[in-house]
Design a protein around this motif. Structure first.
Motif, short mmCIF file in Angstrom:
data_model
loop_
_atom_site.label_atom_id
_atom_site.label_comp_id
_atom_site.label_asym_id
_atom_site.label_seq_id
_atom_site.Cartn_x
_atom_site.Cartn_y
_atom_site.Cartn_z
N UNK A 26 14.73 9.89 -6.13
CA UNK A 26 15.18 9.08 -7.25
C UNK A 26 13.99 8.42 -7.95
N UNK A 27 14.23 8.00 -9.16
CA UNK A 27 13.16 7.47 -10.01
C UNK A 27 12.61 6.15 -9.47
N UNK A 28 13.46 5.34 -8.85
CA UNK A 28 12.98 4.08 -8.29
C UNK A 28 11.96 4.33 -7.19
N UNK A 29 12.25 5.30 -6.38
CA UNK A 29 11.34 5.62 -5.29
C UNK A 29 10.00 6.10 -5.84
N UNK A 30 10.05 6.92 -6.89
CA UNK A 30 8.83 7.45 -7.49
C UNK A 30 7.89 6.36 -7.98
N UNK A 31 8.44 5.28 -8.46
CA UNK A 31 7.62 4.21 -9.01
C UNK A 31 6.99 3.35 -7.92
N UNK A 32 7.45 3.50 -6.68
CA UNK A 32 6.95 2.67 -5.59
C UNK A 32 7.64 1.32 -5.49
N UNK A 33 8.54 1.04 -6.42
CA UNK A 33 9.12 -0.30 -6.50
C UNK A 33 9.89 -0.69 -5.24
N UNK A 57 3.49 5.68 -5.81
CA UNK A 57 3.37 5.67 -7.28
C UNK A 57 2.28 6.63 -7.76
N UNK A 58 1.34 6.97 -6.90
CA UNK A 58 0.26 7.88 -7.27
C UNK A 58 0.49 9.32 -6.81
N UNK A 93 5.32 -1.26 -12.36
CA UNK A 93 6.24 -0.15 -12.13
C UNK A 93 7.51 -0.26 -12.96
N UNK A 94 7.78 -1.43 -13.48
CA UNK A 94 9.02 -1.63 -14.24
C UNK A 94 9.15 -0.64 -15.39
N UNK A 95 8.10 -0.35 -16.09
CA UNK A 95 8.16 0.57 -17.22
C UNK A 95 8.41 2.01 -16.82
N UNK A 137 0.83 -1.20 0.00
CA UNK A 137 0.00 0.00 0.00
C UNK A 137 0.87 1.26 0.00
N UNK A 138 1.98 1.24 0.72
CA UNK A 138 2.90 2.39 0.68
C UNK A 138 3.40 2.62 -0.75
#
Length: 128
Positions: free
Chosen positions: A55-62, A46-47, A85-87, A40-41
């Motif tokens: 960083x971009x990884x954090x933005x995706x929620x991954x 991601x929203x 989120x991979x894309x 859920x976090x």
């Protein structure tokens, strides 16, 4: 967790994120519940990219989805979110490709039937 999903469903991602973080910090909870909370976090981040780190990884929620499957490797929702989120992160040359491929394998192992749309998305991501 149900109360947190209600807040999430209302689009209150920052409030959901804060409450779930408090839940994780303050309660003795099962691995499955921790997994659900981290998933859920990841959705919140991601929203609402304001919740992300720099960083971009954090933005995706991954990062949160990955933590979710560490606590419960059978969390189908988290594996699906990793695929989704991979894309949004750098692409197939990125170090997360291994996690993306692991998600596909794990869903297969769990006998989860991917939709045709998801299969096409996966195929496209693997080619890019």
């Amino acid at each position: 967790m149900e109360e947190y999903y209600k807040i999430f469903d209302e689009g209150q991602y920052v409030e959901t994120f804060q409450k779930v973080k408090q839940y994780l910090d303050s309660e003795e909870i099962t691995s499955e519940k921790k997994s659900e909370a981290y998933n859920l976090l990841g959705l919140c981040v991601s929203l609402d990219s304001d919740l992300a780190y720099d960083d971009i990884e954090s933005e995706s929620g991954i990062l949160f989805f990955e933590k979710a499957v560490e606590y419960d490797s059978n969390n189908i929702s988290a594996w699906l979110n990793i695929i989704s989120s991979y894309g949004h992160i750098i692409g197939p040359q990125h170090q997360r490709k291994k996690l993306f491929l692991k998600a596909i394998d794990k869903l297969d192992e769990l006998n989860y039937q991917l939709s045709e749309k998801t299969k096409l998305i996966i195929e496209k991501k693997l080619k890019s």
